[in-house]
Motif scaffolding. Structure first.
Motif, PDB file in Angstrom:
ATOM      1  N   ASP A  89      17.485  31.349  84.415  1.00  9.72           N
ATOM      2  CA  ASP A  89      18.579  31.242  85.382  1.00  9.72           C
ATOM      3  C   ASP A  89      18.136  30.490  86.632  1.00  9.72           C
ATOM      4  OD1 ASP A  89      20.305  32.609  83.741  1.00  9.72           O
ATOM      5  OD2 ASP A  89      19.956  34.556  84.670  1.00  9.72           O
ATOM      6  N   ILE A  90      16.951  30.795  87.122  1.00 10.52           N
ATOM      7  CA  ILE A  90      16.453  30.153  88.349  1.00 10.52           C
ATOM      8  C   ILE A  90      16.239  28.660  88.131  1.00 10.52           C
ATOM      9  CG2 ILE A  90      14.493  30.027  89.932  1.00 10.52           C
ATOM     10  CD1 ILE A  90      14.169  33.070  89.545  1.00 10.52           C
ATOM     11  N   VAL A  91      15.572  28.330  87.022  1.00 12.01           N
ATOM     12  CA  VAL A  91      15.310  26.912  86.733  1.00 12.01           C
ATOM     13  C   VAL A  91      16.616  26.145  86.534  1.00 12.01           C
ATOM     14  CG1 VAL A  91      14.301  25.324  85.053  1.00 12.01           C
ATOM     15  CG2 VAL A  91      13.020  27.343  85.782  1.00 12.01           C
ATOM     16  N   ALA A  92      17.535  26.732  85.757  1.00  9.87           N
ATOM     17  CA  ALA A  92      18.802  26.056  85.474  1.00  9.87           C
ATOM     18  C   ALA A  92      19.625  25.852  86.739  1.00  9.87           C
ATOM     19  CB  ALA A  92      19.606  26.865  84.453  1.00  9.87           C
ATOM     20  N   ALA A  93      19.643  26.852  87.612  1.00 10.85           N
ATOM     21  CA  ALA A  93      20.449  26.761  88.825  1.00 10.85           C
ATOM     22  C   ALA A  93      19.863  25.762  89.812  1.00 10.85           C
ATOM     23  CB  ALA A  93      20.573  28.141  89.475  1.00 10.85           C
ATOM     24  N   TYR A  94      18.553  25.876  90.108  1.00  6.89           N
ATOM     25  CA  TYR A  94      17.967  25.108  91.198  1.00  6.89           C
ATOM     26  C   TYR A  94      17.453  23.731  90.786  1.00  6.89           C
ATOM     27  CZ  TYR A  94      18.386  29.148  94.230  1.00  6.89           C
ATOM     28  OH  TYR A  94      18.894  30.178  94.972  1.00  6.89           O
ATOM     29  N   LEU A  95      17.197  23.532  89.504  1.00  3.83           N
ATOM     30  CA  LEU A  95      16.697  22.223  89.064  1.00  3.83           C
ATOM     31  C   LEU A  95      17.736  21.434  88.280  1.00  3.83           C
ATOM     32  CD1 LEU A  95      13.013  23.006  88.018  1.00  3.83           C
ATOM     33  CD2 LEU A  95      13.915  22.298  90.241  1.00  3.83           C
ATOM     34  N   ALA A  96      18.853  22.059  87.928  1.00  6.12           N
ATOM     35  CA  ALA A  96      19.880  21.349  87.154  1.00  6.12           C
ATOM     36  C   ALA A  96      21.245  21.433  87.826  1.00  6.12           C
ATOM     37  CB  ALA A  96      19.947  21.898  85.728  1.00  6.12           C
ATOM     38  N   SER A  97      21.781  22.645  87.950  1.00  2.08           N
ATOM     39  CA  SER A  97      23.155  22.788  88.448  1.00  2.08           C
ATOM     40  C   SER A  97      23.307  22.366  89.903  1.00  2.08           C
ATOM     41  CB  SER A  97      23.616  24.240  88.292  1.00  2.08           C
ATOM     42  OG  SER A  97      23.803  24.560  86.939  1.00  2.08           O
ATOM     43  N   PHE A  98      22.528  22.951  90.796  1.00  5.99           N
ATOM     44  CA  PHE A  98      22.701  22.670  92.220  1.00  5.99           C
ATOM     45  C   PHE A  98      22.425  21.205  92.573  1.00  5.99           C
ATOM     46  CE2 PHE A  98      21.716  27.393  93.281  1.00  5.99           C
ATOM     47  CZ  PHE A  98      22.942  27.750  92.749  1.00  5.99           C
ATOM     48  N   PRO A  99      21.377  20.578  92.032  1.00  7.62           N
ATOM     49  CA  PRO A  99      21.192  19.139  92.321  1.00  7.62           C
ATOM     50  C   PRO A  99      22.311  18.279  91.756  1.00  7.62           C
ATOM     51  CG  PRO A  99      19.145  20.126  91.548  1.00  7.62           C
ATOM     52  CD  PRO A  99      20.224  21.135  91.308  1.00  7.62           C
ATOM     53  N   SER A 100      23.084  18.801  90.788  1.00  9.46           N
ATOM     54  CA  SER A 100      24.182  18.044  90.180  1.00  9.46           C
ATOM     55  C   SER A 100      25.538  18.381  90.787  1.00  9.46           C
ATOM     56  CB  SER A 100      24.223  18.310  88.673  1.00  9.46           C
ATOM     57  OG  SER A 100      22.996  17.983  88.065  1.00  9.46           O
ATOM     58  N   LEU A 101      25.519  19.085  91.922  1.00 12.27           N
ATOM     59  CA  LEU A 101      26.757  19.502  92.602  1.00 12.27           C
ATOM     60  C   LEU A 101      27.614  20.401  91.705  1.00 12.27           C
ATOM     61  CD1 LEU A 101      27.940  16.313  94.549  1.00 12.27           C
ATOM     62  CD2 LEU A 101      26.967  18.416  95.487  1.00 12.27           C
ATOM     63  N   SER A 102      26.958  21.325  91.024  1.00 10.23           N
ATOM     64  CA  SER A 102      27.674  22.243  90.143  1.00 10.23           C
ATOM     65  C   SER A 102      27.178  23.660  90.367  1.00 10.23           C
ATOM     66  CB  SER A 102      27.460  21.860  88.670  1.00 10.23           C
ATOM     67  OG  SER A 102      28.025  22.827  87.807  1.00 10.23           O
ATOM     68  N   THR A 103      28.102  24.615  90.351  1.00 10.55           N
ATOM     69  CA  THR A 103      27.667  26.001  90.378  1.00 10.55           C
ATOM     70  C   THR A 103      27.076  26.360  89.015  1.00 10.55           C
ATOM     71  OG1 THR A 103      29.889  26.716  89.735  1.00 10.55           O
ATOM     72  CG2 THR A 103      29.374  26.671  92.097  1.00 10.55           C
ATOM     73  N   TYR A 104      26.397  27.497  88.948  1.00 14.62           N
ATOM     74  CA  TYR A 104      25.717  27.862  87.707  1.00 14.62           C
ATOM     75  C   TYR A 104      26.409  29.021  86.989  1.00 14.62           C
ATOM     76  CZ  TYR A 104      22.133  29.660  84.554  1.00 14.62           C
ATOM     77  OH  TYR A 104      21.455  30.128  83.452  1.00 14.62           O
ATOM     78  N   HIS A 105      26.451  30.188  87.608  1.00 14.27           N
ATOM     79  CA  HIS A 105      27.043  31.349  86.938  1.00 14.27           C
ATOM     80  C   HIS A 105      28.531  31.135  86.681  1.00 14.27           C
ATOM     81  CE1 HIS A 105      23.487  33.889  87.069  1.00 14.27           C
ATOM     82  NE2 HIS A 105      23.280  33.467  88.307  1.00 14.27           N
ATOM     83  N   ASN A 106      29.221  30.530  87.631  1.00 16.13           N
ATOM     84  CA  ASN A 106      30.641  30.280  87.439  1.00 16.13           C
ATOM     85  C   ASN A 106      30.869  29.269  86.314  1.00 16.13           C
ATOM     86  OD1 ASN A 106      33.421  30.711  88.408  1.00 16.13           O
ATOM     87  ND2 ASN A 106      33.329  28.523  88.833  1.00 16.13           N
ATOM     88  N   ALA A 107      29.998  28.280  86.219  1.00 15.04           N
ATOM     89  CA  ALA A 107      30.126  27.292  85.141  1.00 15.04           C
ATOM     90  C   ALA A 107      29.922  27.953  83.779  1.00 15.04           C
ATOM     91  CB  ALA A 107      29.108  26.173  85.342  1.00 15.04           C
ATOM     92  N   ARG A 108      29.016  28.929  83.707  1.00 11.93           N
ATOM     93  CA  ARG A 108      28.817  29.648  82.441  1.00 11.93           C
ATOM     94  C   ARG A 108      30.063  30.444  82.070  1.00 11.93           C
ATOM     95  NH1 ARG A 108      23.161  32.679  81.814  1.00 11.93           N
ATOM     96  NH2 ARG A 108      24.206  34.099  83.241  1.00 11.93           N
TER      97      ARG A 108
END
Length: 219
Positions: free
Chosen positions: A4-23
């Protein structure tokens, strides 16, 4: 947790996307594919204006954030993109963390790459949403063959289209819809293993741009 941490901070957030809400939104997409309640498929597109609003949703998002704090903004937004979960407290927190990540990322990029860093934000704001929405449209478009399910689309693009639209085998979409827990790197082998079964049910496409041009540009 690490995932979750890697996906959020290295993928979702740099791409201007939320993480948990996108899931959450993607799970709802699998449950309600191609219906009026599908939060991801842009089946409600009627003309180029609604398509543009989906490609560039930022003004609609700003309007909803301001509304959360009691401010109003005269910007119309297109419904159907997971509005029921967009402004939860968890998402507000994610948006704030995403802003901080973007600030640090911008400082790093402009300090190390000077003006070239602008290209990252041009691609992020203008190019990526355009390609993502074209991909989403084509991967679920069945209006020309309504007897087949929009969950059974399989796309076999050329090398250039695959690089642009489906570098993680998103084109093998029927397999993903059959079992969304399958990681993307296993999809090509599964497509080979079940090629005969897929041929009997798949809604086959030869590429992304031909379908988009034929049905959404020329009409």
């Amino acid at each position: 947790k690490l995932n979750d941490i890697v996906a959020a901070y290295l993928a979702s957030f740099p791409s201007l996307s939320t993480y948990h809400n996108a899931r959450k939104r993607h799970i709802m997409h699998h449950l309600k594919t191609a219906t009026k309640d599908d939060p991801e498929r842009v089946s409600h597109i009627q003309d180029y204006k609604t398509f543009v609003k989906l490609v560039f949703p930022y003004f609609g998002l700003i309007k909803k954030v301001l509304g959360k704090f009691g401010w109003s903004m005269k910007v119309s937004s297109t419904p159907g993109r997971g509005d029921e979960t967009l402004m939860s407290d968890q998402v507000i927190g994610e948006i704030m963390r995403m802003i901080f990540v973007q600030i640090f990322l911008a400082i790093f990029l402009f300090y190390n790459f000077s003006g070239w860093a602008v290209l990252y934000y041009i691609s992020l704001i203008f190019i990526n949403p355009l390609f993502a929405n074209i991909r989403t449209l084509v991967e679920h478009y069945n209006c020309d063959q309504p007897e087949k399910s929009p969950k059974q689309v399989m796309i076999y693009p050329n090398l250039i289209e695959r690089f642009i639209f489906a570098p993680m085998s998103f084109n093998l979409h029927a397999i993903h819809h059959a079992n969304p827990t399958i990681p993307h790197f296993r999809l090509p082998q599964l497509a080979k293993n079940f090629s005969l079964e897929l041929q009997a049910v798949e809604l086959r496409r030869s590429g992304y741009l031909p379908v988009f041009w034929k049905y959404f540009i020329r009409g």
